[in-house]
Design a protein around this motif. Structure first.
Motif, PDB file in Angstrom:
ATOM      1  N   ALA A  42     -26.557  19.305 -16.135  1.00 27.23           N
ATOM      2  CA  ALA A  42     -26.578  18.045 -17.190  1.00 27.23           C
ATOM      3  C   ALA A  42     -26.556  16.825 -16.416  1.00 27.23           C
ATOM      4  N   ALA A  43     -27.084  15.876 -17.275  1.00 29.43           N
ATOM      5  CA  ALA A  43     -27.046  14.437 -16.126  1.00 29.43           C
ATOM      6  C   ALA A  43     -25.604  14.099 -16.125  1.00 29.43           C
ATOM      7  N   ASP A  44     -24.616  14.458 -17.333  1.00 28.08           N
ATOM      8  CA  ASP A  44     -23.234  14.143 -17.212  1.00 28.08           C
ATOM      9  C   ASP A  44     -22.550  15.095 -16.652  1.00 28.08           C
ATOM     10  N   VAL A  45     -22.889  16.143 -16.161  1.00 29.78           N
ATOM     11  CA  VAL A  45     -22.153  17.397 -15.552  1.00 29.78           C
ATOM     12  C   VAL A  45     -20.806  16.753 -14.986  1.00 29.78           C
ATOM     13  N   PRO A  46     -19.757  17.387 -15.402  1.00 30.62           N
ATOM     14  CA  PRO A  46     -18.439  16.686 -14.497  1.00 30.62           C
ATOM     15  C   PRO A  46     -18.340  17.254 -13.406  1.00 30.62           C
ATOM     16  N   ASN A  47     -17.848  16.516 -12.315  1.00 32.34           N
ATOM     17  CA  ASN A  47     -17.517  16.596 -11.014  1.00 32.34           C
ATOM     18  C   ASN A  47     -16.610  18.078 -10.930  1.00 32.34           C
ATOM     19  N   PHE A  48     -16.988  18.931  -9.943  1.00 27.88           N
ATOM     20  CA  PHE A  48     -16.242  20.130  -9.834  1.00 27.88           C
ATOM     21  C   PHE A  48     -16.537  21.235 -10.770  1.00 27.88           C
ATOM     22  N   THR A  49     -17.583  21.021 -11.353  1.00 32.29           N
ATOM     23  CA  THR A  49     -18.250  22.163 -12.303  1.00 32.29           C
ATOM     24  C   THR A  49     -18.760  23.396 -11.547  1.00 32.29           C
ATOM     25  N   PRO A  50     -18.326  24.479 -11.861  1.00 31.41           N
ATOM     26  CA  PRO A  50     -18.581  25.659 -11.015  1.00 31.41           C
ATOM     27  C   PRO A  50     -19.920  26.217 -11.463  1.00 31.41           C
ATOM     28  N   PHE A  51     -20.552  26.927 -10.420  1.00 26.01           N
ATOM     29  CA  PHE A  51     -21.862  27.557 -11.002  1.00 26.01           C
ATOM     30  C   PHE A  51     -21.711  28.836  -9.995  1.00 26.01           C
ATOM     31  N   ALA A  52     -22.460  29.788 -10.575  1.00 24.83           N
ATOM     32  CA  ALA A  52     -22.274  31.162  -9.933  1.00 24.83           C
ATOM     33  C   ALA A  52     -23.508  31.465  -8.976  1.00 24.83           C
ATOM     34  N   ARG A  53     -23.397  32.420  -8.097  1.00 26.82           N
ATOM     35  CA  ARG A  53     -24.356  32.948  -7.010  1.00 26.82           C
ATOM     36  C   ARG A  53     -25.614  32.940  -7.736  1.00 26.82           C
ATOM     37  N   GLY A  54     -26.663  32.543  -7.079  1.00 30.15           N
ATOM     38  CA  GLY A  54     -27.995  32.732  -7.476  1.00 30.15           C
ATOM     39  C   GLY A  54     -28.574  31.651  -8.280  1.00 30.15           C
ATOM     40  N   GLN A  55     -27.676  30.780  -8.661  1.00 29.49           N
ATOM     41  CA  GLN A  55     -28.321  29.620  -9.633  1.00 29.49           C
ATOM     42  C   GLN A  55     -29.258  28.876  -9.052  1.00 29.49           C
ATOM     43  N   VAL A  56     -30.033  28.391  -9.471  1.00 27.14           N
ATOM     44  CA  VAL A  56     -31.133  27.325  -8.780  1.00 27.14           C
ATOM     45  C   VAL A  56     -30.517  26.045  -9.172  1.00 27.14           C
ATOM     46  N   LEU A  57     -30.021  25.300  -8.396  1.00 26.02           N
ATOM     47  CA  LEU A  57     -29.419  23.804  -8.792  1.00 26.02           C
ATOM     48  C   LEU A  57     -30.215  22.921  -8.659  1.00 26.02           C
ATOM     49  N   ALA A  58     -31.301  22.932  -7.837  1.00 28.24           N
ATOM     50  CA  ALA A  58     -32.284  21.831  -7.658  1.00 28.24           C
ATOM     51  C   ALA A  58     -33.720  22.110  -7.282  1.00 28.24           C
ATOM     52  N   GLU A  59     -34.871  21.816  -7.743  1.00 28.12           N
ATOM     53  CA  GLU A  59     -36.041  22.139  -7.200  1.00 28.12           C
ATOM     54  C   GLU A  59     -36.834  20.808  -6.887  1.00 28.12           C
ATOM     55  N   ASP A  60     -37.486  20.586  -5.829  1.00 29.84           N
ATOM     56  CA  ASP A  60     -38.268  19.565  -5.382  1.00 29.84           C
ATOM     57  C   ASP A  60     -39.623  19.960  -4.560  1.00 29.84           C
ATOM     58  N   GLY A  61     -40.646  20.244  -5.053  1.00 30.26           N
ATOM     59  CA  GLY A  61     -41.669  20.772  -4.357  1.00 30.26           C
ATOM     60  C   GLY A  61     -41.361  22.005  -3.858  1.00 30.26           C
ATOM     61  N   ALA A  62     -41.531  22.653  -2.684  1.00 26.09           N
ATOM     62  CA  ALA A  62     -41.290  23.842  -2.074  1.00 26.09           C
ATOM     63  C   ALA A  62     -39.630  23.884  -1.824  1.00 26.09           C
ATOM     64  N   TYR A  63     -38.803  22.970  -1.946  1.00 19.56           N
ATOM     65  CA  TYR A  63     -37.366  22.895  -1.728  1.00 19.56           C
ATOM     66  C   TYR A  63     -36.735  23.451  -2.932  1.00 19.56           C
ATOM     67  N   ARG A  64     -35.820  24.317  -2.716  1.00 20.53           N
ATOM     68  CA  ARG A  64     -34.926  24.702  -3.783  1.00 20.53           C
ATOM     69  C   ARG A  64     -33.503  24.808  -3.151  1.00 20.53           C
ATOM     70  N   TYR A  65     -32.428  24.452  -4.249  1.00 22.30           N
ATOM     71  CA  TYR A  65     -30.888  24.687  -3.643  1.00 22.30           C
ATOM     72  C   TYR A  65     -30.719  25.730  -4.720  1.00 22.30           C
ATOM     73  N   VAL A  66     -30.194  26.747  -4.049  1.00 25.36           N
ATOM     74  CA  VAL A  66     -29.706  27.987  -4.651  1.00 25.36           C
ATOM     75  C   VAL A  66     -28.291  28.430  -4.379  1.00 25.36           C
TER      76      VAL A  66
ATOM     77  N   ALA B 253     -39.939  13.712  -7.180  1.00 27.90           N
ATOM     78  CA  ALA B 253     -40.273  14.885  -7.847  1.00 27.90           C
ATOM     79  C   ALA B 253     -38.799  15.681  -8.210  1.00 27.90           C
ATOM     80  N   LEU B 254     -37.877  15.414  -7.518  1.00 27.64           N
ATOM     81  CA  LEU B 254     -36.501  16.275  -7.601  1.00 27.64           C
ATOM     82  C   LEU B 254     -36.095  16.492  -8.878  1.00 27.64           C
TER      83      LEU B 254
END
Ligand SMILES: [Zn+2]
Length: 353
Positions: free
Chosen positions: A292-316, A286-287
């Motif tokens: 984006a599927a083709d997001v380039p390596n080393f693309t930056p993201f800012a604090r607070g963004q939820v990058l992944a969700e998988d049931g109760a698991y999240r990567y923030v 369910a991950l």
């Protein structure tokens, strides 16, 4: 009847073609010889060739150069084959012992990254866990070849910079830094001379691992005492369709290293340095990666963004800025679906020995 001189022409003039053809020396005589400048060569195994300069002493460097650990990453394989031809013809001076390794020859022939298992996840003995894999015996053979090669080199503690390993790859996805390097976790600070060599090779960014991996460069760093790195030199293309000019910086730096030159201090051009601070772990099918599927390596993201969700698991994202590297939601559950890194350039360079 084939003389040793003829054998050296076919092995050395086109080591890639020789390897793709599945050729091997018919006799011990055909497995070794001498080429330009008194350089001695020895074919040791499929895709494995040792070159020894005419003059060797206890300060001579030993350099393992590998490509094709992923069989479809053609450009560095072509570069390495051309380098062998140039050494053999006296066009590239050789002052180091060199072990040339075309890693996954069977996958190269098939035009695939690997046949059963990613070879670059099987080193450090992990091949023993997948005994039926067609990659397992190759991983074991390459570990043994690297250990034999470096066992004849001076101890790194006695002659610093005596042992090098450059493992050349091309990446599958685009990258904010087209060419970058991965330094295996060794428990020690990165070597200044390696970073200076990477600067010399026009490598824009360096990722420092904080856990031991199962890659070939992790093995040579950990088990052979080598200054080792994995180089990602642009994007994958089929044999013959590479614009090798794009790889000129790395190629020239490899040739300078083999000629016996020491990279000069180049504080101004040092690569940006990133250190792994987290990973996205796939919990289940369910991950969902919110990139984006083709997001380039080393693309930056800012604090607070939820990058992944998988049931109760999240990567923030918890740092001001984190960059994603090697996102891959297609891995098996339990495995790494992406690495997160932060910029540690200033602190790392300030702490270099
Ligand atoms: Zn690769």
């Amino acid at each position: 009847m084939t003389s040793s001189a003829d054998a050296s022409v076919s092995v050395l003039a086109d080591f890639l073609g020789y390897t793709l053809a599945g050729s091997s020396p018919a006799t011990a005589d055909e497995a070794s010889g001498e080429c330009a400048g008194g350089v001695r060569w020895q074919w040791l195994d499929e895709g494995v060739l040792e070159l020894t300069p005419a003059h060797v002493d206890e300060t001579t460097r030993s350099v393992l150069l590998s490509a094709g650990v992923h069989g479809d990453e053609t450009a560095p394989i072509e570069l390495l084959s051309q380098l062998v031809a140039d050494i053999a013809a006296g066009r590239a001076p050789l002052a180091c012992r060199v072990l040339v390794v075309l890693g996954n020859a069977a996958a190269m022939r098939a035009g695939e990254r690997y046949l059963d298992d990613d070879l670059n996840r099987l080193f450090g003995g992990r091949h023993a866990r997948v005994p039926d894999s067609r990659e397992a015996p190759r991983a074991a053979a390459l570990e043994a070849a690297a250990q034999r090669f470096f066992s004849k080199a001076p101890e790194a503690t006695r002659v610093p910079q005596a042992r090098w390993h450059l493992d050349m790859h091309t990446a599958i996805r685009a990258s904010a830094f087209e060419q970058f390097a991965l330094l295996p976790h060794t428990g020690e600070r990165p070597a200044r001379v390696m970073l200076e060599w990477l600067a010399d090779a026009h490598i824009a960014a360096v990722l420092i691992h904080t856990e031991k991996g199962a890659t070939l460069s992790s093995f040579t760093a950990g088990s052979c005492g080598a200054l080792a790195c994995t180089l990602e030199l642009g994007k994958v293309r089929p044999f013959g369709q590479n614009d090798l000019a794009r790889f000129a910086g790395a190629d020239a730096a490899v040739r300078r290293l083999l000629a016996g030159e020491t990279p000069s201090p180049q504080t101004a051009r040092m690569p940006r340095i990133f250190t792994v601070i987290g990973q996205i772990t796939k919990q289940s099918e369910a991950l969902k990666l919110n990139v984006a599927a083709d997001v380039p390596n080393f693309t930056p993201f800012a604090r607070g963004q939820v990058l992944a969700e998988d049931g109760a698991y999240r990567y923030v994202v918890e740092h001001d800025e984190e960059r994603i590297v090697f996102p891959n939601p297609g891995v098996k559950p339990g495995l790494r679906a992406g690495l997160l890194v932060v910029d540690t350039t200033k602190a790392t360079l300030a702490a270099l020995a």
